[in-house]
Write a protein that holds these residues in place. Structure first.
Motif, short mmCIF file in Angstrom:
data_model
loop_
_atom_site.label_atom_id
_atom_site.label_comp_id
_atom_site.label_asym_id
_atom_site.label_seq_id
_atom_site.Cartn_x
_atom_site.Cartn_y
_atom_site.Cartn_z
N GLN A 1 0.82 -1.21 0.00
CA GLN A 1 0.00 0.00 0.00
C GLN A 1 0.85 1.26 0.00
N LEU A 2 2.06 1.13 0.53
CA LEU A 2 2.98 2.26 0.64
C LEU A 2 4.36 1.81 0.18
N VAL A 3 4.95 2.58 -0.74
CA VAL A 3 6.32 2.29 -1.20
C VAL A 3 7.17 3.53 -0.95
N MET A 4 8.24 3.36 -0.19
CA MET A 4 9.15 4.45 0.16
C MET A 4 10.46 4.26 -0.60
N GLU B 1 8.70 5.16 -15.24
CA GLU B 1 7.64 4.19 -15.52
C GLU B 1 7.18 3.48 -14.26
N LEU B 2 8.12 3.15 -13.39
CA LEU B 2 7.78 2.45 -12.15
C LEU B 2 6.94 3.34 -11.24
N LEU B 3 7.34 4.58 -11.07
CA LEU B 3 6.58 5.49 -10.20
C LEU B 3 5.17 5.69 -10.73
N ALA B 4 5.05 5.86 -12.04
CA ALA B 4 3.73 6.06 -12.64
C ALA B 4 2.86 4.82 -12.46
N ALA B 5 3.43 3.64 -12.68
CA ALA B 5 2.67 2.40 -12.58
C ALA B 5 2.19 2.15 -11.16
N LEU B 6 3.06 2.41 -10.18
CA LEU B 6 2.67 2.21 -8.78
C LEU B 6 1.58 3.19 -8.38
N GLN B 7 1.75 4.45 -8.78
CA GLN B 7 0.74 5.45 -8.45
C GLN B 7 -0.60 5.10 -9.09
N ASN B 8 -0.56 4.68 -10.34
CA ASN B 8 -1.79 4.32 -11.04
C ASN B 8 -2.46 3.08 -10.45
N ALA B 9 -1.65 2.23 -9.80
CA ALA B 9 -2.18 1.03 -9.17
C ALA B 9 -2.73 1.31 -7.77
N GLY B 10 -2.63 2.57 -7.33
CA GLY B 10 -3.19 2.95 -6.03
C GLY B 10 -2.22 2.92 -4.88
N CYS B 11 -0.93 2.70 -5.16
CA CYS B 11 0.07 2.72 -4.08
C CYS B 11 0.37 4.16 -3.68
N ARG B 12 0.56 4.39 -2.39
CA ARG B 12 1.03 5.69 -1.90
C ARG B 12 2.56 5.67 -2.00
N LEU B 13 3.13 6.77 -2.44
CA LEU B 13 4.57 6.83 -2.67
C LEU B 13 5.22 7.91 -1.80
N ALA B 14 6.41 7.59 -1.29
CA ALA B 14 7.16 8.54 -0.48
C ALA B 14 8.62 8.53 -0.89
N LEU B 15 9.26 9.67 -0.78
CA LEU B 15 10.70 9.75 -0.96
C LEU B 15 11.33 9.92 0.40
N THR B 16 12.19 9.00 0.78
CA THR B 16 12.86 9.05 2.08
C THR B 16 14.37 9.01 1.81
N THR B 17 14.97 10.18 1.72
CA THR B 17 16.37 10.30 1.31
C THR B 17 17.19 11.01 2.37
N ASN B 18 18.44 10.62 2.50
CA ASN B 18 19.35 11.34 3.38
C ASN B 18 19.83 12.65 2.76
N LYS B 19 19.51 12.86 1.49
CA LYS B 19 19.90 14.09 0.81
C LYS B 19 19.17 15.28 1.45
N ALA C 1 5.44 15.21 -8.53
CA ALA C 1 4.02 14.97 -8.30
C ALA C 1 3.70 13.50 -8.00
N ARG C 2 4.63 12.63 -8.19
CA ARG C 2 4.40 11.21 -7.90
C ARG C 2 4.39 10.92 -6.41
N PHE C 3 4.99 11.81 -5.62
CA PHE C 3 5.21 11.51 -4.20
C PHE C 3 4.21 12.24 -3.30
N ASP C 4 3.62 11.48 -2.39
CA ASP C 4 2.75 12.06 -1.37
C ASP C 4 3.56 12.67 -0.23
N TRP C 5 4.76 12.14 -0.01
CA TRP C 5 5.65 12.65 1.04
C TRP C 5 7.07 12.74 0.48
#
Length: 224
Positions: free
Chosen positions: A14-17, A105-123, A139-143
């Motif tokens: 449901q959530l991919v970080m 392509e991966l980010l778009a496919a996951l978002q279109n499949a209903g997964c919530r996406l987050a970027l968790t970076t040390n940057k 715009a792909r990331f909710d967080w």
């Protein structure tokens, strides 16, 4: 069945970080430019891209500390060096950084499949945000969390726990995707499954030896 569904009993998480550097983007050319600018400003020789590639993954401060140590400079130079590095990287952070094949392509496919996406970076977030905008994936990331957004950077689990708490999604339905011991350590500490890419940065060490739940040679292998 896709590799991701295989990790979650036939379902998608449901959530991919996601980590950023070495996972979604190859940012080393720009990071090396900033690092070498910093070093030459301090009166020592440039390190070069090959060396810098082995220093990325634990945040800008650790990168700078590694560069200073390699150059034989005292750690007392850290504050000045960080100022120089940030100024240099601000000017070049989007010049040569590119998405890895399959990332968009991966980010778009996951978002279109209903997964919530987050970027968790040390940057640092001041660089992560403009980079995402430049590459057209913001715009792909909710967080979007950077290293300074939490008390401790990865491998501490703070970023992952904060996102899961805000999303209301448990560890059993969450996944971390990264390239390094920091990502795998954070995932383990947060109790979530972790997929690792083999092409990233982890001080030159093969990530396979860290036993992630899933190991992929390309991001397209994670398509749902």
């Amino acid at each position: 069945m896709s590799a991701l569904r295989g990790l979650f009993a036939g379902e998608l998480p449901q959530l991919v970080m996601f980590d950023l550097d070495g996972t979604l983007v190859d940012s080393v050319p720009d990071i090396a430019t900033a690092t070498d600018t910093m070093l030459t400003s301090l009166g020592v020789s440039a390190a070069g891209e090959a060396k810098v590639r082995g220093w990325v993954g634990n945040g800008a401060a650790t990168l700078v500390a590694r560069a200073l140590k390699d150059a034989g400079l005292d750690a007392d130079n850290q504050t000045t060096a960080m100022t120089l590095w940030r100024a240099a990287y601000t000017l070049c952070c989007t010049r040569q950084t590119r998405l890895y094949p399959g990332a968009s392509e991966l980010l778009a496919a996951l978002q279109n499949a209903g997964c919530r996406l987050a970027l968790t970076t040390n940057k640092p977030i001041q660089f992560a945000r403009p980079l995402l905008e430049h590459l057209g994936i913001n715009a792909r990331f909710d967080w979007v969390l950077g290293g300074e957004c939490v008390p401790e950077k990865k491998p501490a689990p703070h970023m992952l726990l904060e996102v899961m708490r805000d999303a209301g999604i448990g560890a059993d339905a969450s996944l971390m995707v990264g390239d390094s011991s920091a990502d795998i350590g954070a995932a383990r500490a947060a109790g979530v499954k972790v997929a690792a890419v083999t092409f990233g940065y982890d001080n030159g060490n093969p990530v396979a030896g860290l036993n992630p739940d899933l190991l992929v040679d390309g991001l397209v292998e994670l398509l749902p």
